[in-house]
Design an enzyme around this catalytic site. Sequence first.
Site: not given
Length: 270
Positions: A49, A60
């Site tokens: 990824e 995040d």
Amino acid sequence: MSRIQGVLKTLKGQGRKALIPYITAGDPHPDQTVALMHTLVEAGADIIELGVPFSDPMADGPVIQLACERALRHGTSLRQVIAMVKDFRSTNDSTPVVLMGYLNPMEAMGYEAFADAAADAGVDGILTVDLPPEEADEVAPLFTARNLDAIFLLAPTTTDDRIRSISEHSSGYVYYVSVKGITGAGKINVDEVAAKVAHIHEITALPVGVGFGIRDAETAAAIGRVSDGVIVGSVLVDIIARNQADTDQLKRALTDLLHPMREALDGLAS
């Protein structure tokens, strides 16, 4: 069959689980990303990824936020990330690459232009964190037409009806977020993850990869027992941050973390 689907089918036939590491493209420097991708493969990655740096990575935590800042400081753009994948493909035609990021850079580039460029470069899947499947009608057909897997997120709070809806829009695998919160936050409750993943498997035939909070071989093995793959992100990005001044040490540190995870996952098949 896409490259992602092929790899996961092969692993399932072998009784093995996928190791899916995440790094942010352009971190610590754009010139290092392709080499780090190869390091991940050598350490045992089945799928990579690759994060597309974005100025407001809302899902995040601080570790990946700072990685995005480092990458953007060097001017890393979506087009450059795609070029990195094309460079990676010049010597690796087998390891699937998933671009993981946010919708804005794709929209700015143009959805069709992005889909064309990604497919041409050898990208295999797209995970757009802030694109729910209900709003993907314009984008998803472009991915499907180019054999790009559309990967969506499931959460601990996702209802059964929504699991079905997301699965109908997904291909390759679905990404189960193991904790309530942002990347790098919280500690995994393996029993809760096991119960939820087993329930997801009752609803969809798609492979389930589990991410958020996997930091060592022990946790990787525990999650690997109940899922089709483990996704490792923040701990790797933190290693990059701590070793960015020494490329050789950085590669060794990434390998030192991933290789025991690979062995632990393969040990589940014996």
